[in-house]
Design an enzyme around this catalytic site. Structure first.
Site: not given
Length: 469
Positions: A357, A443, A441
């Protein structure tokens, strides 16, 4: 004399040609026909393409100076704002263009309007994680999913120690929680953290407005005394400078270095146990989400987190085998003033590096690239991204209002991922350094595991680098 929308679209060659010219989707063109109005930001390019005057592009009502006042309780644009509220309304959302949206306030009362960029998120789950994601600092979030608050809140789902968003907008009233993991209601949780919300808003209409006209400043006001001074609220919204040029990483980063050892959560035992070799990784916190740190641990890393302003020498003094650049809020060009020198120092030292990001955008700048502000941003858990190296499409979670200009990357860096929504850059890798990054993202577990390979790729780079030295 105003011209009909259908006539204008026909002059441009039809809906598809109009959409291409103005940079919107065909759904937006349908909405223009339905409303019999074209947003004013598109008038210049349409006037140039058709030879029409601005007067001919104005809606018929706008051209009529004797047009009636808006219905009470509706949203309005321009300077004519309602000062009397609909029955039951206790809060208002005022956009910088003069639009007023009434609703019911919840969470914390506001002594002053909460000022931020208004955005929308399409995620159907994870509202607590979204609200505590530091990348949402400086933003008021419109949730497109109508049922927000129904699973309550709990300490395990926080992505940071505080709520980073400045407010939230929802369609349905927030109800009491109904989930076995809940320890508190969303109402109490927000109130304790001094965050306001507004319910009863037509979030679909607001989302379409943001999509078609771009992000703008908004003021969310939920006064305890029930009094609204709309000229002052509008003036505050229009005076807020916006996210361009704003460095917010310093506001959300950690105050001092710390270690992180928790792995990802796994049913039914809680945190997954991790065995085997550990790689020493320094994570630079520009607004790091906790689940990123958990994923690094799950992939085999021993993680030390350092503040955003940590210098290259301070990072290298920790003797890392790899360095991670976290997500975060604000304008990457502003954060780059202190982040890029540190990143360049790490790259020149030959340490493997991975960014997510904001970390992706900062790596691009360190390599010589540039970034720009997106018109509407990417926020949600259903964004398709193509991996150009494998040809596979990943369903990703995203939250960013800026992007890397792929054309600005140097010849010794290459694009690895692209958005299938708008073709914007979603990943890069350096041919000169052992470094790569992604805009989205991995995760956040969309897919639910489409993108975890990136953490394993980082560990593999660390191991390969170690075997050579």
């Amino acid at each position: 004399m105003p011209m009909s929308i259908d006539t204008i679209i026909a002059r441009l060659g039809g809906p598809d040609a109009t959409a291409r010219l103005t940079g919107v989707g065909t759904e937006a063109i349908r909405k223009w026909r339905q409303a019999q109005a074209i947003p004013s930001r598109h008038w210049p390019v349409i006037a140039q393409a058709t030879g029409l005057s601005l007067a001919e592009l104005q809606p018929a009502q706008a051209a009529n100076t004797a047009s009636p006042a808006p219905t009470q309780g509706s949203s309005t644009t321009g300077s004519s704002m309602p000062h009397a509220r609909p029955d039951g309304a206790t809060a208002a959302l005022v956009l910088a263009d003069g639009t007023v949206l009434w609703g019911k306030g919840f969470g914390a009362f506001t002594k002053q309007p909460a000022l931020a960029e208004i955005c929308f998120s399409t995620g159907m789950t994870g509202y607590q994680e979204t609200l505590t994601d530091p990348s949402f600092a400086g933003q008021i979030i419109t949730f497109t999913f109508p049922h927000i608050g129904n699973v309550g809140t709990n300490d395990a789902d926080n992505e940071a120690t505080k709520v980073c968003a400045r407010g939230l907008v929802v369609k349905e009233d927030v109800t009491e929680q109904a989930n076995w993991r809940a320890t508190d209601s969303l109402q109490n949780w927000l109130k304790e953290r001094n965050v306001p919300g507004i319910a009863g808003v037509d979030t679909r209409s607001l989302t379409l407005k943001i999509r078609d006209e771009g992000a703008q400043t908004a003021a969310l006001y939920y006064p305890e005394d029930g009094r609204f001074d709309f000229p002052s609220i509008l003036a505050a919204a229009q005076a807020w400078p916006g996210l361009e040029g704003m460095d917010l990483a310093k506001e959300v980063t950690c105050a001092a270095p710390y270690t992180w050892s928790d792995s990802v959560w796994e049913w039914p035992n809680g945190t997954r146990m991790v065995e085997g070799k550990r790689r020493k990784v320094v994570a630079v916190d520009y607004g790091a989400k906790r689940n990123i740190l958990r994923c690094l641990v799950a992939a085999g890393c021993d993680v030390t987190v350092v503040p955003a302003t940590t210098t290259a020498q301070e990072i290298l003094d920790l003797k890392p085998e790899g360095v991670f650049l976290s997500n975060g809020p604000g304008d990457p060009a502003a954060t780059a003033t202190y982040a890029v020198p540190a990143i360049k120092g790490v790259l020149d030292a030959g340490i493997p590096l991975f960014g997510i990001c904001l970390g992706h955008q900062l790596l691009a700048q360190a390599l010589g690239g540039t970034t720009y502000k997106l018109t509407r941003g990417h926020r949600g858990a259903n964004q398709p991204v193509k991996n150009l190296l494998t040809g596979r499409v990943e369903i990703t979670s995203q939250n960013h209002g800026f992007a890397v200009d792929a054309d600005s990357l140097p010849s010794d860096a290459h694009v690895t991922h692209v958005s299938l929504f708008d073709g914007s850059n979603e990943g890069l890798a350096s041919d000169r350094y052992t470094a790569f990054s992604v805009q989205y993202h991995p995760e956040a577990s969309p897919g639910p595991s489409d993108s975890f390979y990136l953490f394993e790729q980082f560990v593999a780079l660390i191991d390969a680098h170690a075997s050579k030295n």
